[in-house]
Design a protein around this motif. Structure first.
Motif, PDB file in Angstrom:
ATOM      1  N   CYS A  79      -4.194   2.592  -1.155  1.00 50.25           N
ATOM      2  CA  CYS A  79      -5.341   3.434  -0.796  1.00 50.25           C
ATOM      3  C   CYS A  79      -6.193   2.788   0.294  1.00 50.25           C
ATOM      4  O   CYS A  79      -6.910   3.483   1.032  1.00 50.25           O
ATOM      5  CB  CYS A  79      -6.213   3.710  -2.023  1.00 50.25           C
ATOM      6  SG  CYS A  79      -5.368   4.561  -3.374  1.00 50.25           S
ATOM      7  N   MET A  80      -6.126   1.467   0.406  1.00 52.35           N
ATOM      8  CA  MET A  80      -6.891   0.754   1.441  1.00 52.35           C
ATOM      9  C   MET A  80      -6.525   1.229   2.840  1.00 52.35           C
ATOM     10  O   MET A  80      -7.333   1.120   3.772  1.00 52.35           O
ATOM     11  CB  MET A  80      -6.620  -0.751   1.344  1.00 52.35           C
ATOM     12  CG  MET A  80      -7.076  -1.407   0.070  1.00 52.35           C
ATOM     13  SD  MET A  80      -6.524  -3.138  -0.024  1.00 52.35           S
ATOM     14  CE  MET A  80      -7.365  -3.850   1.394  1.00 52.35           C
ATOM     15  N   LYS A  81      -5.318   1.741   3.002  1.00 52.38           N
ATOM     16  CA  LYS A  81      -4.836   2.146   4.322  1.00 52.38           C
ATOM     17  C   LYS A  81      -5.458   3.462   4.790  1.00 52.38           C
ATOM     18  O   LYS A  81      -5.240   3.875   5.928  1.00 52.38           O
ATOM     19  CB  LYS A  81      -3.312   2.282   4.306  1.00 52.38           C
ATOM     20  CG  LYS A  81      -2.573   0.987   3.972  1.00 52.38           C
ATOM     21  CD  LYS A  81      -1.072   1.228   3.893  1.00 52.38           C
ATOM     22  CE  LYS A  81      -0.310  -0.049   3.546  1.00 52.38           C
ATOM     23  NZ  LYS A  81       1.146   0.192   3.424  1.00 52.38           N
ATOM     24  N   PHE A  82      -6.225   4.114   3.906  1.00 50.16           N
ATOM     25  CA  PHE A  82      -6.725   5.457   4.231  1.00 50.16           C
ATOM     26  C   PHE A  82      -8.237   5.527   4.025  1.00 50.16           C
ATOM     27  O   PHE A  82      -8.734   6.182   3.097  1.00 50.16           O
ATOM     28  CB  PHE A  82      -6.001   6.502   3.371  1.00 50.16           C
ATOM     29  CG  PHE A  82      -4.515   6.426   3.494  1.00 50.16           C
ATOM     30  CD1 PHE A  82      -3.855   6.992   4.571  1.00 50.16           C
ATOM     31  CD2 PHE A  82      -3.756   5.730   2.555  1.00 50.16           C
ATOM     32  CE1 PHE A  82      -2.480   6.887   4.707  1.00 50.16           C
ATOM     33  CE2 PHE A  82      -2.383   5.623   2.671  1.00 50.16           C
ATOM     34  CZ  PHE A  82      -1.748   6.199   3.755  1.00 50.16           C
ATOM     35  N   PRO A  83      -9.015   4.854   4.899  1.00 49.61           N
ATOM     36  CA  PRO A  83     -10.472   4.844   4.749  1.00 49.61           C
ATOM     37  C   PRO A  83     -11.117   6.204   4.972  1.00 49.61           C
ATOM     38  O   PRO A  83     -12.286   6.395   4.669  1.00 49.61           O
ATOM     39  CB  PRO A  83     -10.917   3.832   5.824  1.00 49.61           C
ATOM     40  CG  PRO A  83      -9.822   3.849   6.842  1.00 49.61           C
ATOM     41  CD  PRO A  83      -8.557   4.071   6.059  1.00 49.61           C
ATOM     42  N   GLU A  84     -10.330   7.165   5.490  1.00 47.13           N
ATOM     43  CA  GLU A  84     -10.855   8.518   5.713  1.00 47.13           C
ATOM     44  C   GLU A  84     -10.975   9.295   4.405  1.00 47.13           C
ATOM     45  O   GLU A  84     -11.657  10.314   4.348  1.00 47.13           O
ATOM     46  CB  GLU A  84      -9.937   9.314   6.653  1.00 47.13           C
ATOM     47  CG  GLU A  84      -9.575   8.605   7.942  1.00 47.13           C
ATOM     48  CD  GLU A  84      -8.326   7.736   7.814  1.00 47.13           C
ATOM     49  OE1 GLU A  84      -7.805   7.313   8.858  1.00 47.13           O
ATOM     50  OE2 GLU A  84      -7.872   7.483   6.675  1.00 47.13           O
ATOM     51  N   ILE A  85     -10.289   8.850   3.371  1.00 45.78           N
ATOM     52  CA  ILE A  85     -10.213   9.576   2.105  1.00 45.78           C
ATOM     53  C   ILE A  85     -11.044   8.856   1.054  1.00 45.78           C
ATOM     54  O   ILE A  85     -11.063   7.624   0.982  1.00 45.78           O
ATOM     55  CB  ILE A  85      -8.746   9.682   1.625  1.00 45.78           C
ATOM     56  CG1 ILE A  85      -7.911  10.471   2.642  1.00 45.78           C
ATOM     57  CG2 ILE A  85      -8.654  10.335   0.253  1.00 45.78           C
ATOM     58  CD1 ILE A  85      -6.418  10.470   2.349  1.00 45.78           C
ATOM     59  N   ILE A  86     -11.742   9.616   0.220  1.00 44.96           N
ATOM     60  CA  ILE A  86     -12.471   9.045  -0.910  1.00 44.96           C
ATOM     61  C   ILE A  86     -11.562   9.105  -2.134  1.00 44.96           C
ATOM     62  O   ILE A  86     -11.038  10.166  -2.478  1.00 44.96           O
ATOM     63  CB  ILE A  86     -13.782   9.808  -1.164  1.00 44.96           C
ATOM     64  CG1 ILE A  86     -14.698   9.656   0.065  1.00 44.96           C
ATOM     65  CG2 ILE A  86     -14.482   9.278  -2.413  1.00 44.96           C
ATOM     66  CD1 ILE A  86     -15.953  10.495   0.005  1.00 44.96           C
ATOM     67  N   PHE A  87     -11.365   7.967  -2.783  1.00 43.98           N
ATOM     68  CA  PHE A  87     -10.462   7.839  -3.922  1.00 43.98           C
ATOM     69  C   PHE A  87     -11.241   7.488  -5.199  1.00 43.98           C
ATOM     70  O   PHE A  87     -11.436   6.308  -5.498  1.00 43.98           O
ATOM     71  CB  PHE A  87      -9.432   6.736  -3.688  1.00 43.98           C
ATOM     72  CG  PHE A  87      -8.410   6.998  -2.622  1.00 43.98           C
ATOM     73  CD1 PHE A  87      -7.198   7.614  -2.930  1.00 43.98           C
ATOM     74  CD2 PHE A  87      -8.635   6.599  -1.315  1.00 43.98           C
ATOM     75  CE1 PHE A  87      -6.234   7.840  -1.951  1.00 43.98           C
ATOM     76  CE2 PHE A  87      -7.683   6.819  -0.321  1.00 43.98           C
ATOM     77  CZ  PHE A  87      -6.486   7.442  -0.646  1.00 43.98           C
ATOM     78  N   PRO A  88     -11.720   8.462  -5.965  1.00 46.82           N
ATOM     79  CA  PRO A  88     -12.253   8.128  -7.294  1.00 46.82           C
ATOM     80  C   PRO A  88     -11.073   7.778  -8.214  1.00 46.82           C
ATOM     81  O   PRO A  88     -10.085   8.514  -8.276  1.00 46.82           O
ATOM     82  CB  PRO A  88     -12.932   9.422  -7.751  1.00 46.82           C
ATOM     83  CG  PRO A  88     -13.044  10.273  -6.509  1.00 46.82           C
ATOM     84  CD  PRO A  88     -11.890   9.884  -5.654  1.00 46.82           C
TER      85      PRO A  88
END
Length: 369
Positions: free
Chosen positions: A136-145
């Motif tokens: 998930c670190m690779k996708f700072p555009e997305i919010i991951f709860p």
């Protein structure tokens, strides 16, 4: 807000409503973290990226493809607890292997390119799949709860969440010590309390998730209870209505009066406290009801099958064979969306689960791809 009939909401209008809702949500994020400049700076950066995602979704809408802004990814069925009434334990899982971290990373990449803003990570226990979480670190555009039971959170995880502010831990809790330990196991409340302390010390934006039942309804919505967690650093509260997977537990479903009370209490809490207060499925009412099957979100199970909702495990496509874009137009999702007008009312938790006989009768001729 007055309930809106599904017949009055076009996909374009729904997209605009969801976009506006996300803008307000991100604005609340920023207000809550303003006291911590480093966090606020990162959240503002995330907010700017959400505007770009919104433009991508709008472009697809103009071309006839409705993109839900939310995706739920159950990355594993493995769990270190055996909670009473766990829905995932009751499901029959296929014999195929769970998706690898490379496969999940590919799905997150596709989601980003489609303009999906939020990917809710669930399980099983998602922290058991640390390699997937770290993708998930690779996708700072997305919010991951990340919805976790909290048992695996340690100093290392706290450091990870501190450095990746778009990845938000949400710890499940059932109320007080007795209520939590009764459902989740002896000693669980004490252990997750330690986890919350670790998150609070680092000023990490974290939340708690509470299954609202007839047993704990008044206690978990008591202002003293809410304030006690705000004082510990909790900034988001998710209230999930109990779904009666076992007929013997129907007495735990909150009734219609409690559902209305939940709505009014959350409105009051939003005015009084700096925090996010979210009810599921209660907050769907303003969007004309159930947001499953791609209206507002879809669910990807641990083996790559695309489902309308975690509580409606029907699928005719797999992301092992199709792209996410192709899967959003699956026959099954289209069929369930066409039935949406039948599901305006429900008595507990999930309208698709409650009306599963109707859903299943319409899916008999769907072919799996």
């Amino acid at each position: 807000m007055e309930k809106v009939s599904i017949s009055k909401i076009s996909n374009k209008t729904l997209t605009n409503m969801l976009n506006n809702s996300i803008e307000l949500l991100v604005e609340d994020f920023i207000k809550i973290v303003l006291s911590d400049f480093s966090s606020a700076k990162k959240i503002i950066s995330i907010a700017l990226k959400q505007k770009q995602a919104e433009k991508v979704r709008n472009k697809y809408e103009e071309n006839g493809l409705h993109i839900p802004p939310f995706m739920i990814s159950s990355i594993t069925s493995i769990c270190n607890l055996k909670c009473k009434g766990c829905y995932d334990r009751l499901k029959t899982h296929s014999c195929s292997p769970e998706l690898s971290e490379e496969e999940w990373s590919g799905i997150f990449l596709q989601a980003r390119d489609l303009g999906i803003s939020f990917i809710l990570i669930a399980g099983g226990e998602p922290l058991a799949k640390d390699k997937v979480i770290k993708e998930c670190m690779k996708f700072p555009e997305i919010i991951f709860p990340i919805f976790t039971n909290g048992m695996l959170i340690n100093e290392e995880w706290a450091g990870f969440f501190s450095s990746c502010r778009n990845i938000i831990p949400v710890v499940s809790i059932e109320g007080d010590k007795n209520q939590t330990d009764d459902r989740r196991g002896e000693g669980v409340f004490e252990r997750i309390s330690l986890s919350l302390d670790l998150l609070g010390k680092r000023n990490i934006f974290y939340g708690i998730s509470i299954t609202a039942t007839s047993d704990n309804f008044d206690s978990v919505l008591d202002e003293d209870y809410i304030r006690s967690y705000i004082d510990r650093g909790c900034k988001a509260f998710f209230f999930i209505e109990y779904v009666p997977f076992d007929a013997s537990t129907k007495n735990l479903v909150i009734n219609s009066a409690q559902r209305d009370e939940l709505d009014s209490r959350l409105k009051r809490l939003r005015k009084r406290y700096k925090g996010l207060f979210i009810a599921f499925p209660g907050d769907e009412k303003e969007f004309g009801g159930c947001l499953a099957a791609g209206r507002g979100f879809i669910h990807i199970n641990s083996r790559g099958a695309v489902e309308p909702c975690p509580f409606a495990p029907y699928s005719d496509v797999s992301l092992k064979n199709l792209t996410l874009k192709e899967a959003l137009s699956s026959s099954l999702l289209n069929e369930i969306r066409s039935l949406h007008g039948l599901f305006q009312e429900h008595k507990g938790g999930c309208t698709l689960f409650e009306n599963k006989d109707i859903v299943e009768s319409h899916l008999k001729n769907i072919t799996y791809k």
